[in-house]
Write a protein that holds these residues in place. Structure first.
Motif, mmCIF file in Angstrom:
data_model
loop_
_atom_site.group_PDB
_atom_site.id
_atom_site.type_symbol
_atom_site.label_atom_id
_atom_site.label_comp_id
_atom_site.label_asym_id
_atom_site.label_seq_id
_atom_site.Cartn_x
_atom_site.Cartn_y
_atom_site.Cartn_z
ATOM 1 N N TYR A 1 0.840 -1.211 0.000
ATOM 2 C CA TYR A 1 0.000 0.000 0.000
ATOM 3 C C TYR A 1 0.872 1.257 0.000
ATOM 4 C CZ TYR A 1 -3.323 -3.592 1.210
ATOM 5 O OH TYR A 1 -4.071 -4.748 1.191
ATOM 6 N N LYS B 1 -7.886 -0.271 2.526
ATOM 7 C CA LYS B 1 -6.437 -0.068 2.606
ATOM 8 C C LYS B 1 -5.915 0.548 1.312
ATOM 9 C CE LYS B 1 -5.754 -3.901 5.777
ATOM 10 N NZ LYS B 1 -5.196 -5.255 5.958
ATOM 11 N N GLN B 2 -6.377 0.020 0.187
ATOM 12 C CA GLN B 2 -5.918 0.513 -1.114
ATOM 13 C C GLN B 2 -6.343 1.958 -1.346
ATOM 14 O OE1 GLN B 2 -3.843 -1.490 -3.014
ATOM 15 N NE2 GLN B 2 -3.472 0.473 -3.977
ATOM 16 N N ARG C 1 -4.961 0.108 8.551
ATOM 17 C CA ARG C 1 -3.963 -0.940 8.285
ATOM 18 C C ARG C 1 -4.320 -2.247 8.976
ATOM 19 N NH1 ARG C 1 0.668 0.590 11.382
ATOM 20 N NH2 ARG C 1 -0.510 -0.514 12.969
#
Length: 154
Positions: free
Chosen positions: A61, A107-108, A99
């Motif tokens: 990420y 998260k992305q 996270r």
């Protein structure tokens, strides 16, 4: 146990202390506080360029895969310089929640934006015992803050 810093950690500490001594003077801090914003876009962008906003996030990420010692070194240096930037709120608390408990899509969408300095965030909870399947975070938008809540972490 070995309590010595690695060479990379020592370099991080030295470069961050040098940056703060040169760029985050008491006059600069006073200017930031008097602006009423509590943050400075130039300083925040410089922290992002140094990789400090990406330390605690996985490489998948756009993070650097750092650990708690890295975070401690950053926080210690920020404390020494009385930094007002929202590192704790954005990176450690809200970013850490995403996270550790966010879906892959969350998260992305969120972690690379924090790592690049694009998003400032704050952890928000309105219940003494949040629902175990609820993930919530405040996202800064161009015209203010918006609370984003997704049930089930999805």
């Amino acid at each position: 146990m070995n309590f010595e810093l690695t060479e990379e950690q020592q370099m991080l500490q030295d470069s961050l202390r040098r940056f703060l001594a040169n760029e985050y003077t008491f006059e600069k801090r006073r200017e930031i506080i008097e602006s009423g914003k509590g943050t400075d876009a130039g300083i925040w962008n410089a922290l992002a360029e140094m990789g400090l906003l990406a330390f605690t996030f996985p490489e998948d990420y756009d993070g650097l895969g750092g650990n708690g010692i890295d975070t401690m070194l950053v926080m210690e240096s920020f404390g020494r310089a009385l930094v007002t930037e929202p590192y704790l709120a954005t990176v450690v608390l809200a970013g850490g929640l995403v996270r550790d408990a966010g879906s892959d899509a969350q998260k992305q969408a969120i972690l690379p934006a924090i790592a690049s300095g694009e998003k400032l965030m704050a952890l928000a909870t309105g219940r003494p015992r949040p629902h175990p399947g609820c993930l919530g975070a405040g996202l800064q938008r161009p015209h203010g803050w918006r609370h984003e809540r997704r049930a089930g972490g999805g």
